[in-house]
Scaffold this motif. Sequence first.
Motif, mmCIF file in Angstrom:
data_model
loop_
_atom_site.group_PDB
_atom_site.id
_atom_site.type_symbol
_atom_site.label_atom_id
_atom_site.label_comp_id
_atom_site.label_asym_id
_atom_site.label_seq_id
_atom_site.Cartn_x
_atom_site.Cartn_y
_atom_site.Cartn_z
ATOM 1 N N ILE A 1 0.867 -1.174 0.000
ATOM 2 C CA ILE A 1 0.000 0.000 0.000
ATOM 3 C C ILE A 1 0.904 1.224 0.000
ATOM 4 N N SER A 2 0.764 2.072 -1.001
ATOM 5 C CA SER A 2 1.653 3.225 -1.133
ATOM 6 C C SER A 2 0.849 4.508 -1.295
ATOM 7 N N ALA A 3 1.286 5.549 -0.607
ATOM 8 C CA ALA A 3 0.691 6.881 -0.758
ATOM 9 C C ALA A 3 1.826 7.895 -0.738
ATOM 10 N N ASN A 4 2.185 8.378 -1.914
ATOM 11 C CA ASN A 4 3.238 9.378 -2.049
ATOM 12 C C ASN A 4 2.707 10.540 -2.884
ATOM 13 N N GLY A 5 3.484 11.605 -2.966
ATOM 14 C CA GLY A 5 3.011 12.807 -3.638
ATOM 15 C C GLY A 5 2.811 12.630 -5.128
ATOM 16 N N LEU A 6 1.648 13.045 -5.620
ATOM 17 C CA LEU A 6 1.348 13.113 -7.050
ATOM 18 C C LEU A 6 1.404 14.559 -7.522
ATOM 19 N N ASN A 7 0.864 15.457 -6.725
ATOM 20 C CA ASN A 7 0.852 16.874 -7.104
ATOM 21 C C ASN A 7 0.756 17.742 -5.850
ATOM 22 N N GLY A 8 1.362 18.936 -5.919
ATOM 23 C CA GLY A 8 1.222 19.916 -4.853
ATOM 24 C C GLY A 8 2.168 19.750 -3.674
ATOM 25 N N TRP A 9 3.089 18.779 -3.752
ATOM 26 C CA TRP A 9 4.005 18.536 -2.644
ATOM 27 C C TRP A 9 5.388 19.120 -2.939
ATOM 28 N N ALA B 1 -5.831 9.022 -7.550
ATOM 29 C CA ALA B 1 -5.438 10.297 -6.957
ATOM 30 C C ALA B 1 -6.367 10.575 -5.789
ATOM 31 N N ILE B 2 -5.783 10.991 -4.666
ATOM 32 C CA ILE B 2 -6.582 11.333 -3.485
ATOM 33 C C ILE B 2 -6.145 12.701 -2.973
ATOM 34 N N PRO B 3 -7.006 13.711 -3.038
ATOM 35 C CA PRO B 3 -6.650 15.006 -2.457
ATOM 36 C C PRO B 3 -6.524 14.905 -0.944
ATOM 37 N N VAL B 4 -5.559 15.611 -0.381
ATOM 38 C CA VAL B 4 -5.382 15.631 1.061
ATOM 39 C C VAL B 4 -6.600 16.222 1.756
ATOM 40 N N GLU B 5 -7.231 17.191 1.112
ATOM 41 C CA GLU B 5 -8.454 17.786 1.649
ATOM 42 C C GLU B 5 -9.644 16.969 1.151
ATOM 43 N N PRO B 6 -10.356 16.258 2.028
ATOM 44 C CA PRO B 6 -11.439 15.380 1.570
ATOM 45 C C PRO B 6 -12.585 16.105 0.878
ATOM 46 N N ASN B 7 -12.693 17.416 1.096
ATOM 47 C CA ASN B 7 -13.761 18.186 0.450
ATOM 48 C C ASN B 7 -13.295 18.877 -0.824
ATOM 49 N N ASP B 8 -12.118 18.501 -1.306
ATOM 50 C CA ASP B 8 -11.577 19.076 -2.528
ATOM 51 C C ASP B 8 -12.549 18.859 -3.692
ATOM 52 N N GLN C 1 -8.078 16.997 -14.237
ATOM 53 C CA GLN C 1 -8.594 15.839 -13.499
ATOM 54 C C GLN C 1 -8.175 15.881 -12.037
ATOM 55 N N ILE C 2 -6.988 16.422 -11.788
ATOM 56 C CA ILE C 2 -6.532 16.575 -10.410
ATOM 57 C C ILE C 2 -6.289 18.055 -10.143
ATOM 58 N N GLY C 3 -6.465 18.444 -8.889
ATOM 59 C CA GLY C 3 -6.325 19.848 -8.539
ATOM 60 C C GLY C 3 -4.888 20.256 -8.266
ATOM 61 N N PRO C 4 -4.662 21.533 -8.040
ATOM 62 C CA PRO C 4 -3.312 22.034 -7.773
ATOM 63 C C PRO C 4 -2.857 21.789 -6.341
ATOM 64 N N GLY C 5 -3.797 21.441 -5.452
ATOM 65 C CA GLY C 5 -3.450 21.233 -4.056
ATOM 66 C C GLY C 5 -2.772 19.895 -3.824
ATOM 67 N N ARG C 6 -2.348 19.663 -2.610
ATOM 68 C CA ARG C 6 -1.644 18.431 -2.270
ATOM 69 C C ARG C 6 -2.521 17.208 -2.567
ATOM 70 N N THR C 7 -1.973 16.329 -3.377
ATOM 71 C CA THR C 7 -2.709 15.149 -3.829
ATOM 72 C C THR C 7 -1.802 13.930 -3.753
#
Length: 267
Positions: A139-147, A177-184, A206-212
Amino acid sequence: MGIDYVLFDRLVELSTRFKPAGRSLMLGRQKFPIQTKFRALYEKSLEQHGIAARRFDFLQEDGYAETLLSKLGFGDVETMDFSDYEGASVLHDLNKKPKKSLENKFDLIFDGGTVEHVFNVPMALEGLFRMLKPGGRLISANGLNGWYGHGMYQFNPELVWTFWKRACNCNVIDCRAIPVEPNDDFGHVEFQDPALSGVRLRLKNQIGPGRTYLYYEIEKTEDSHLPDFALQSDYETRWNGAANAGKTRLDGKTQSGEILTTTDARS
């Protein structure tokens, strides 16, 4: 490093369908702080997945996440780090090949944001493959965008499909892709294998500019293996297509003289 609400939610979901029978490993000694602004969502996630518990049931006094993982059914979790400064039980530099005593030992490896801090990513991924048992899950969760500036790298879903699926012959169970902010506004975006279309993934809009996060789950099987190399999907599709076209003659024969069927000659 820490397990925030959105990763908590993914681990809760995982716990409903996967229980490792043997050893579990956490890369880095992750902390588990409750995010106050999302506190109501923890209970909602547990209820949604049929777990009779409250968020506080998973906390431990020193703030780390072993209790969380254990109570979710992932066993007595061992922790791996470069040094023992946070009390890791297994010391290993992921820039290097793991020693034999660590190979094929773990039914679950949880990478909650460690590989992005390792310079030699290919060796780190190879090491994770070596340490997983057949039937085990990574199970891996690393930065895709915004980090930006957080680690040495941000990752692309192409890496998941190219390395783990096609090069290593592992099963990709989840890639999103999972935004760090659940209400993104963008929400979760599930990624399919680009090799199926032969066209690169288009992530714009498809993905936002925030941490994802790039979140993925893979399963090592008895047929999985380490590759000599890995090829990006769209290039591999083009090269294979060109190679196949070069073998075809107008008379319906390959260069080796093998007779093609009507279907082969058209494909």
